[in-house]
Design a protein around this motif. Sequence first.
Motif, PDB file in Angstrom:
ATOM      1  N   ILE A  29       8.168   3.162  10.342  1.00  0.00           N
ATOM      2  CA  ILE A  29       7.508   2.616   9.154  1.00  0.00           C
ATOM      3  C   ILE A  29       8.350   1.479   8.578  1.00  0.00           C
ATOM      4  O   ILE A  29       9.577   1.484   8.690  1.00  0.00           O
ATOM      5  CB  ILE A  29       7.297   3.718   8.080  1.00  0.00           C
ATOM      6  N   VAL A  30       7.677   0.494   7.972  1.00  0.00           N
ATOM      7  CA  VAL A  30       8.313  -0.567   7.192  1.00  0.00           C
ATOM      8  C   VAL A  30       7.626  -0.614   5.840  1.00  0.00           C
ATOM      9  O   VAL A  30       6.395  -0.551   5.770  1.00  0.00           O
ATOM     10  CB  VAL A  30       8.196  -1.946   7.881  1.00  0.00           C
ATOM     11  N   TRP A  34       6.864  -3.070  -3.044  1.00  0.00           N
ATOM     12  CA  TRP A  34       5.852  -2.314  -3.783  1.00  0.00           C
ATOM     13  C   TRP A  34       5.553  -0.966  -3.131  1.00  0.00           C
ATOM     14  O   TRP A  34       4.691  -0.232  -3.603  1.00  0.00           O
ATOM     15  CB  TRP A  34       4.561  -3.132  -3.887  1.00  0.00           C
ATOM     16  N   GLY A  35       6.229  -0.684  -2.034  1.00  0.00           N
ATOM     17  CA  GLY A  35       5.976   0.564  -1.334  1.00  0.00           C
ATOM     18  C   GLY A  35       4.811   0.505  -0.365  1.00  0.00           C
ATOM     19  O   GLY A  35       4.428   1.516   0.226  1.00  0.00           O
ATOM     20  N   LEU A  36       4.215  -0.691  -0.184  1.00  0.00           N
ATOM     21  CA  LEU A  36       3.135  -0.852   0.787  1.00  0.00           C
ATOM     22  C   LEU A  36       3.709  -0.770   2.195  1.00  0.00           C
ATOM     23  O   LEU A  36       4.782  -1.302   2.476  1.00  0.00           O
ATOM     24  CB  LEU A  36       2.421  -2.185   0.579  1.00  0.00           C
ATOM     25  N   ALA A  46      -0.495  -2.404   5.183  1.00  0.00           N
ATOM     26  CA  ALA A  46      -1.065  -2.622   3.856  1.00  0.00           C
ATOM     27  C   ALA A  46      -0.587  -3.929   3.235  1.00  0.00           C
ATOM     28  O   ALA A  46      -1.061  -4.323   2.176  1.00  0.00           O
ATOM     29  CB  ALA A  46      -0.708  -1.450   2.939  1.00  0.00           C
ATOM     30  N   PHE A  47       0.376  -4.617   3.861  1.00  0.00           N
ATOM     31  CA  PHE A  47       0.768  -5.956   3.415  1.00  0.00           C
ATOM     32  C   PHE A  47       0.726  -6.888   4.614  1.00  0.00           C
ATOM     33  O   PHE A  47       0.852  -6.466   5.766  1.00  0.00           O
ATOM     34  CB  PHE A  47       2.142  -5.957   2.748  1.00  0.00           C
ATOM     35  N   TYR A  56      13.169  -5.397   2.464  1.00  0.00           N
ATOM     36  CA  TYR A  56      12.269  -4.388   3.012  1.00  0.00           C
ATOM     37  C   TYR A  56      13.061  -3.156   3.458  1.00  0.00           C
ATOM     38  O   TYR A  56      14.226  -3.264   3.852  1.00  0.00           O
ATOM     39  CB  TYR A  56      11.494  -4.950   4.210  1.00  0.00           C
ATOM     40  N   GLN A  57      12.408  -2.004   3.380  1.00  0.00           N
ATOM     41  CA  GLN A  57      12.948  -0.781   3.946  1.00  0.00           C
ATOM     42  C   GLN A  57      12.330  -0.554   5.319  1.00  0.00           C
ATOM     43  O   GLN A  57      11.164  -0.876   5.532  1.00  0.00           O
ATOM     44  CB  GLN A  57      12.637   0.422   3.055  1.00  0.00           C
ATOM     45  N   ILE A  58      13.121   0.008   6.224  1.00  0.00           N
ATOM     46  CA  ILE A  58      12.617   0.262   7.568  1.00  0.00           C
ATOM     47  C   ILE A  58      13.191   1.574   8.086  1.00  0.00           C
ATOM     48  O   ILE A  58      14.351   1.902   7.807  1.00  0.00           O
ATOM     49  CB  ILE A  58      12.975  -0.910   8.519  1.00  0.00           C
ATOM     50  N   LYS A  59      12.360   2.338   8.796  1.00  0.00           N
ATOM     51  CA  LYS A  59      12.820   3.556   9.447  1.00  0.00           C
ATOM     52  C   LYS A  59      12.595   3.409  10.941  1.00  0.00           C
ATOM     53  O   LYS A  59      11.465   3.266  11.400  1.00  0.00           O
ATOM     54  CB  LYS A  59      12.094   4.792   8.925  1.00  0.00           C
TER      55      LYS A  59
END
Length: 245
Positions: A29-30, A34-36, A46-47, A56-59
């Motif tokens: 997930i990225v 805004w958490g999108l 969603a973005f 950005y956050q990334i897993k």
Amino acid sequence: QGWSMFGYTCIDSQDVMEAFSEISSSIEIVKDEWGLAYLPAWGFSAFDNLEFGEGYQIKMIEAVTDFQFCSTIVGTTSSEEEPGAEPLYQVGDLAEGGIVFYVDETGQHGLVAAMEDLPDYLPWGCGGGYGIDGADGQAIGTGYQNTLDIVAGCSETPIAASEALAYESGGYDDWYLPSFDELIEMYNGIGNGGPEGEITSFIGDVYWSSSEYGYNDAWYVFFGNGYTIYDDKLNSSRVRVIRAF
């Protein structure tokens, strides 16, 4: 592998699905500010785009190396630092092996903190009335010399300074224990005292600086609320190492 953060520093925006197309199978997930979410396994986002200057956050399902979005270098790498030159980095950027928490007035040099604490609580070392020759610098720019002074004057191991100098991460091996002012700057830049609050994994606990206070004590910062005071050098505290660029 796992959760991380990155700053998008390409000048041109990119469609998120196209930007990650080479490594999408390695991403879970990225998320944007805004958490999108972008979910590669579902072919859904969603973005729309990755935008210059955004974080950005990334897993990651698995680690990926040698990947980049673009070859553009933002700013200048010239050795001639001209007045008004664009800064290479800003506070909060992931760069130079860690996360930037200080940039000097030229915009070309600064300090980064490692992405995580050293694994163990460590003593500052050589307390009990044993003073160190040097290691009394508090200003920004004095942490490295302090760390060398501590190791030169204290044969005890492991201590905060010896473990800082032995640390290697991000391809760099020139990490050290921050001075008192450098540690305060870290708290105010990327800790709870920063404009966006904590943006990396600090523990709400005491962190050692490399600045000695008399024979028995050294300065620390409590990262729960920014409280500063000195403590017995024989006590064990958290350590977050830094390096200069």
